[in-house]
Enzyme design. Structure first.
Site, PDB file in Angstrom:
ATOM      1  N   GLY A 420       0.819  -1.211  -0.170  1.00 17.91           N
ATOM      2  CA  GLY A 420      -0.037   0.091  -0.068  1.00 17.91           C
ATOM      3  C   GLY A 420       0.937   1.263  -0.007  1.00 17.91           C
ATOM      4  N   SER A 421       0.050   2.440   0.506  1.00 15.55           N
ATOM      5  CA  SER A 421       0.946   3.842   0.329  1.00 15.55           C
ATOM      6  C   SER A 421       2.337   3.955   1.045  1.00 15.55           C
ATOM      7  CB  SER A 421      -0.209   4.813   0.682  1.00 15.55           C
ATOM      8  OG  SER A 421      -1.301   4.872  -0.199  1.00 15.55           O
TER       9      SER A 421
END
Length: 679
Positions: A420-421
Site C-alpha cells: 500500500g501507500s
C-alpha cells in the site's frame, strides 16, 4: 603240486587285497579325523555366531551355543533372552564386528576364537571390546562354550548390566534483556498407571472419568495404552498440569510425577515466534532414529528451528555390576551436554504491549532497531496458547484453532502483502535520487480519479483528498495516489525499475523464519498501468512486514538499508546504500509533516514533545474497478531524533477488523510505550 602253487598265489593275492582295503579304510578314517579337526567346523560356527550378533538376530544364536552350568543362563533360550534384554536396555541400534579369528592352541591342542566388537548404544558408539572364547562338542556337534563374557568381556556369571540416563537440560530462549521467553519450569506430569486402572470401578469407567477430568478423548487414552512399550507398571503421559492439580480419590489409574516442563510466560503474545515443544511422533522417530517415545522436540517456531541447539545431548552411563562386591565397571559413559541458550534481539516488553493493543484485530506488529538491525518485536494476531500445545491440547481446543477463519497459526509478519501507500516513500526516494522528482514542484490535479489517456479504458487511479496543487511532501501528507502515479510515468519504467532493483527483492535475509522472498512483479513492470500501481504500493508487489522494515530503514539510516537479524550478535550489521543521505532526509522530513500537519493521514500519532515520522497505507483488494473491496491497512513509524525504532503495524481487512478505529489508534499506545519506558 601245480594246483597247490596256484592256491598259494591266490591266497597271497587275497591277503594283499585285504591289506589294501584296510589301508584305504585307515586312510579314510585318518582323513575324516583330520578333516574334523582342521577348524573348519569351528570357523563356521563362529562366523554364524558373529553374523547373528552383527545383524542383531539373537534367535539365530540358539543352535550355536551351549551354556556352562555355572551360568544363570541354563540353556540356549536363556542366552537368547539375555542378549535381547541387555541390548534392548542399551538401545543398541548397530553392531560392528571385525577381526574374527579361529586358532588352534599349541598347548591344549584345541581351537579357540577371538573377535573385536563395538556397539552403537543410546550414548553413541562404545569403545572396541576384544572377545575370546572356546568350543565344546555337543553330541558330535561343534558349539560355542558360552559365558557372560561374550556379552561384555569383563562380565562374570551373576553380574548385571546397570543403565543410567542423564537428560540434558533444554536451553532457554531469552530476549535482548535476558527476559525468559521459553524455559523449563517445575510442573506436574499426569500419567496413566495401567495396573491401577483395573481397581475401583474398573478400567472402562476409570478411563471415562480420566478422559473427562483431563478433557482428553477416551479413544486417545486407549490408544496410548496399546503402545508396544507399555507395561503394567509403565508411566503413560497424559498432559502437563499445575503443581496444585489433584486427582479425585474416586478415580484410579492416574499417577503424578513432578517434572521440569517447558513454559512460555508470554503465551499468545509470542507464540508464533517462539513456538512450542511436544512429544516425538512416529514420523519424527522414522526421520531421526535416535529419538525415542517420550522425547520432547520443537514442533514449531524457534523451538523447532533451533531444536538441535536447544535440546543439547543426553548423557548417562552403562556399567557391569558385580553381584558379590557391587563394584561397577564402566562399559560406556557420556556426560550430558545441556542445550544452548538462544539470545534474541526481541524486547519482551514491546512484544507484550503490541499484542495487548492488537489482540482484538487480525494483523501484526513488526519492529526493528535501525541502528543494529535487531528485530525488537514480531507479533501476530490472532494467536494460540503454546502452553496448551505443550501440556497436551484437547481435540476440541485444537479443532477450534484449526477451524478459525482468521488462521491463528499464521505468522503474519512473515506473510506477503501488497504494502500500500507506505511504498510511496520508495517511489519518492527513487525519483529524488534520479533527479526526476522536484520535491518543490506542484502538480495540478483535478478530481479524485485520473487516467493517462483513453487507452486505459475503464481503469483509473483514484485518491482520497481533492487537493488541486500537490508537491512531494503534500502527496505524502495526503497520501495522493495520482501524484505518485504521474511521477512514476514521468520518470519512466527504466528509472523506476533500476531504482527498485537496488532493494532486496528476491533476497533471502537468512533469518530463522519461514519467509518467502519479496516480489516486485510477476514478469517485470510491463505496462504503464502496472508502473502506476507499483508507485503507490499495489500492482504485483508482495512484501512481508519484515522486508518492508528493511526497505524503509533507509530513511531512518541516512539512505543505508540494514539487514534484519533475530539473534544478539557482536558482528557489525550488514548494510547497503540505497539512497543518498540528502534524499533520505527529505523523505523523512516529509513523513514528519505527515504526523504533525493536521491534514496528515498519520496525524493521529502526534505526541507532544516526540519526534515521530510516519506514513499510513491501505492496499485495497477488490474484484474490479469501482467496487468496494477489503482493505489491508499499514502504518510505518520511526523516531527522527536518534533512530531508536522503526515499526510496521498491519491490520487485515481493516474496514472490518479495526471495528471503527483507525490503524494509528492501535499504533499510538505502542509508540508511547517506547518513549515512556525505553528512551
Amino acid at each position: 603240486m601245480k594246483g597247490c602253487g596256484n592256491n598259494l598265489k591266490n591266497k597271497r593275492l587275497a591277503i594283499s587285497g585285504a591289506i589294501l582295503v584296510i589301508v584305504v579304510i585307515i586312510a579314510v578314517i585318518v582323513f575324516t579325523v583330520l578333516a574334523k579337526n582342521n577348524g573348519s567346523a569351528e570357523k563356521k560356527v563362529v562366523n554364524n555366531f558373529t553374523e547373528a550378533l552383527q545383524k542383531q538376530k539373537y534367535d539365530a544364536i540358539a543352535p550355536l551355543v551351549v551354556s556352562d552350568k555355572a551360568n544363570d543362563e541354563k540353556n540356549s533360550e536363556d542366552i537368547v533372552k539375555r542378549y535381547k534384554n541387555v541390548f534392548d536396555s542399551l538401545e543398541v541400534t548397530e553392531t560392528k564386528i571385525t577381526n574374527v579369528d579361529v586358532k588352534k592352541d599349541e598347548e591344549d591342542k584345541k581351537y579357540h576364537f577371538s573377535y573385536t566388537a563395538k556397539y552403537k548404544t543410546f550414548l553413541g558408539w562404545t569403545e572396541e571390546f576384544k572377545y575370546k572364547g572356546s568350543f565344546v562338542d555337543d553330541n558330535d556337534e561343534v558349539k560355542i562354550a558360552w559365558q557372560p563374557s561374550l556379552i561384555i568381556p569383563f562380565m562374570s556369571p551373576g553380574d548385571k548390566i546397570a543403565v543410567d540416563n542423564t537428560s540434558a537440560k533444554r536451553g532457554e530462549i531469552v530476549d535482548v534483556n535476558g527476559e525468559k521467553l521459553a524455559f523449563n519450569k517445575q510442573q506436574k506430569q499426569a500419567g496413566l498407571y495401567p495396573d491401577q486402572l483395573k481397581l475401583g470401578k474398573g478400567q472402562k469407567e476409570n478411563l471415562k472419568s480420566i478422559a473427562a477430568l483431563f478433557d482428553v478423548d477416551e479413544k486417545i487414552l486407549t490408544a496410548q495404552l496399546k503402545q508396544e512399550w507399555v507395561q503394567g507398571d509403565s508411566f503413560v503421559p497424559i498432559k502437563i498440569v499445575p503443581l496444585s492439580f489433584k486427582v479425585p480419590d474416586a478415580i484410579n489409574g492416574v499417577t503424578m510425577k513432578e517434572v521440569r516442563a517447558r513454559y512460555y510466560p508470554y503465551s499468545e503474545a509470542a507464540s508464533h515466534l517462539i513456538g512450542y515443544v511436544g512429544e516425538v511422533s512416529a514420523e519424527d522417530i522414522k526421520k531421526e532414529p535416535t529419538f525415542k517415545p517420550g522425547d520432547l522436540i520443537g514442533k514449531s517456531g524457534l523451538e523447532y528451528t533451533f531444536n538441535k541447539r536447544l535440546k543439547g545431548e543426553n548423557g548417562g552411563s552403562i556399567t557391569v555390576v558385580n553381584d558379590v562386591t557391587d563394584k561397577a565397571d564402566n562399559v560406556q559413559m557420556k556426560k550430558a551436554v545441556n542445550g544452548e541458550n538462544i539470545h534474541l534481539t526481541i524486547n519482551a516488553d514491546i512484544q507484550a504491549k503490541a499484542y495487548e493493543e492488537l489482540k482484538d484485530t487480525v494483523g501484526s506488529y513488526t519492529a526493528m532497531d535501525p541502528k543494529t538491525g535487531g528485530l525488537t518485536a514480531l507479533v501476530s494476531v490472532p494467536a494460540y496458547d503454546p502452553n496448551k500445545m505443550t501440556a497436551g491440547i484437547t481435540d476440541k481446543d485444537y479443532a477450534k484453532y484449526e477451524s478459525d477463519k482468521n488462521l491463528p497459526f499464521l505468522a503474519r509478519y512473515t506473510a506477503r502483502y501488497a504494502p500500500g501507500s507506505t511504498f510511496k516513500t520508495i517511489t519518492a526516494g527513487i525519483g529524488l535520487d534520479a533527479k526526476k522528482i522536484d520535491p518543490l514542484k506542484k502538480r495540478a490535479i483535478t478530481g479524485l480519479k485520473w487516467q493517462k489517456d483513453k487507452s486505459w479504458g475503464d481503469y483509473f487511479v483514484t485518491r482520497v483528498s481533492d487537493v488541486p496543487q500537490v508537491d512531494m511532501t503534500d502527496a505524502l501528507v495526503y497520501s495522493d495516489n495520482i501524484y505518485f502515479a504521474q511521477e512514476a510515468l514521468s520518470m519512466g519504467q527504466d528509472t523506476m525499475e533500476n531504482g527498485l532493483k537496488k532493494l532486496p527483492f528476491g533476497t533471502d535475509f537468512k533469518l530463522p523464519l519461514d519467509m518467502a522472498d519479496a516480489q516486485l512483479s510477476n514478469k517485470g513492470i510491463n505496462s504503464d498501468i502496472l508502473l502506476a500501481d507499483t508507485s503507490y504500493g499495489q500492482g504485483e508487489l508482495l512484501i512481508t512486514p519484515i522486508q518492508q522494515l528493511a526497505m524503509y530503514s533507509t530513511f531512518a539510516r541516512d539512505g543505508k538499508l540494514i539487514y534484519p537479524h533475530l539473534e544478539v550478535t557482536k558482528n557489525a550489521p550488514k548494510e547497503t546504500e540505497i539512497f543518498t543521505k540528502e534524499t533520505a532526509e527529505k523523505v523523512k522530513n516529509a513523513l514528519y509533516e505527515t504526523v504533525n500537519r493536521p491534514e496528515g493521514t498519520a496525524h493521529g500519532l502526534q505526541t507532544a514533545g516526540k519526534h515521530i515520522a510516519a506514513k499510513t497505507g491501505t492496499a485495497e483488494i477488490k474484484e474490479k474497478q469501482d467496487t468496494k473491496g477489503d482493505e489491508n491497512s499499514f502504518v510505518l513509524a520511526m523516531d527522527t531524533t536518534d533512530a531508536s525504532y522503526i515499526s510496521i503495524t498491519m491490520v487485515e481487512k481493516s474496514n472490518v477488523n479495526l471495528k471503527g478505529k483507525k490503524i494509528v489508534d492501535v499504533t499510538k499506545p505502542i509508540l508511547g510505550f517506547y518513549y515512556d519506558n525505553l528512551k
